[in-house]
Scaffold this active site. Structure first.
Site: not given
Ligand SMILES: NC(=O)C1=CN([C@@H]2O[C@H](COP(=O)(O)OP(=O)(O)OC[C@H]3O[C@@H](n4cnc5c(N)ncnc54)[C@H](OP(=O)(O)O)[C@@H]3O)[C@@H](O)[C@H]2O)C=CC1
Ligand SMILES: O=C(O)C(=O)CO
Length: 308
Positions: A223, A271
């Site tokens: 983000r 994005h």
């Molecule tokens: N640019 C785009 O188009 C998109 C962007 N995104 C972004 O990608 C992010 C991740 O998505 P997704 O993989 O599905 O999310 P998940 O919740 O599956 O994974 C997030 C991971 O981050 C880890 N995490 C959270 N907080 C911390 C911290 N403080 N320190 C270290 N590790 C941490 C979590 O650890 P733990 O295993 O311990 O919970 C978890 O493994 C979304 O929240 C969004 O912001 C998503 C989709 C599209």
């Molecule tokens: O799935 C999300 O969180 C996204 O950012 C999509 O663009």
């Protein structure tokens, strides 16, 4: 047991079609045609309406149409209603494509060649073998793991950093804030796939850039507010960072004249790294609804105390 969808309307029409095909018994409504609000049991939204608690007295589940939930004001979703984030293969597949593209662009100096082309300069650069380019992924959730799995094919030494301990074959995994410096010290290309929370806001800052190998590069697909803009531009100016691919910014869209637009070492996309795919997202939502009816655990349930 009506579903209300409030997000991108073009894709909403596809959601409606897949719902009609796969669950003809589940009424599906597209915002703003909500009909009788008392019918709405399930809300699928990018940003939900402000007053959901009072408007929809029989709401049972709220789904984020995306993987992230930071765009939700969770305080507006009553505590007894589970908030579910999108866990569907389309988001992961499109994110894998994007991050692979970004990592390869940075690995193979594409930004440099784009600038050379603009100046009609024909000059080769020595190629660094993949086995000497270390890629580190922050956030080993749904998306971070999928990305690492695909990057294995190129032969980059891979590592990942996460809040809790993870074991991923072929990936050196680090867990917890104490291990961040060691993880960063060996990340030539750093990919941010963290959720935006109080803990991760501003994590891409001067201290972090100083801990990367000099001339490292960055892919931010998490983000915009993960990144401290002034620290980032200073790191590019000083050579601490050599380049970046940014899919997310603060604000979005970027205002006219913002320094990222024309920066020669930034590749910017709107994005658009990944997108929820209606076809597979509908299957996920229907599966969660079924599990909810059976009183089972719900995949993708957001832990409100952690914020993701
Ligand atoms: N640019 C785009 O188009 C998109 C962007 N995104 C972004 O990608 C992010 C991740 O998505 P997704 O993989 O599905 O999310 P998940 O919740 O599956 O994974 C997030 C991971 O981050 C880890 N995490 C959270 N907080 C911390 C911290 N403080 N320190 C270290 N590790 C941490 C979590 O650890 P733990 O295993 O311990 O919970 C978890 O493994 C979304 O929240 C969004 O912001 C998503 C989709 C599209
Ligand atoms: O799935 C999300 O969180 C996204 O950012 C999509 O663009």
């Amino acid at each position: 047991m009506t579903v209300l969808y409030k997000a991108n309307m073009v894709r909403g029409a596809e959601w409606a079609r897949f719902f009609a095909e796969r669950a003809p018994d589940v009424p599906f409504r597209l915002w703003p045609d909500i009909g009788d609000p008392a019918d709405i049991r399930y809300l699928v939204a990018w940003v939900p309406p402000d007053d959901i608690a009072t408007t929809f007295p029989n709401l049972e589940l709220v789904f984020s149409v995306g993987a992230g939930v930071d765009q939700f004001d969770a305080t507006k979703v009553p505590a007894h209603i589970p908030l579910i984030r999108m866990l569907e293969p389309g988001i992961a597949e499109t994110m894998v494509e994007y991050v692979t593209m970004a990592v390869l662009d940075l690995h193979r100096d594409l930004l440099h060649f784009i600038n050379q082309q603009k100046q009609q300069v024909w000059r080769e650069i020595r190629i660094t073998p993949a086995k000497r380019r270390r890629v580190g992924v922050m956030g080993l959730g749904q998306l971070g793991q999928a990305v690492l799995e695909r990057l294995k094919a190129f032969g980059f030494p891979l590592s990942g950093w996460n809040r809790s301990v993870r074991k991923i074959e072929g990936v050196t995994c680090y867990a917890g804030a104490d291990t961040l410096p060691d993880f960063l010290a060996q990340s030539d290309i750093l990919v941010c796939l963290l959720p935006l929370t109080d803990e991760t806001r501003g994590i891409l800052n001067a201290d972090l850039f100083a801990r990367l190998p000099r001339g490292a590069s960055l892919v931010n697909v998490g983000r915009g507010p993960h990144l401290i803009e002034a620290d980032f531009l200073a790191a590019l100016d000083s050579g601490a960072l050599s380049g970046a691919v940014l899919d997310v910014t603060e604000p979005e869209p970027l205002p006219e004249g913002h320094p990222f637009w024309r920066h020669p070492r930034i590749l910017l996309t709107p994005h658009n790294a990944s997108m929820t795919t209606p076809d597979t997202a509908v299957d996920f939502v229907l599966d969660v609804i079924d599990r909810h009816r059976r009183g089972e655990e719900l995949p993708g349930r957001v832990d409100r105390s952690r914020g993701y």
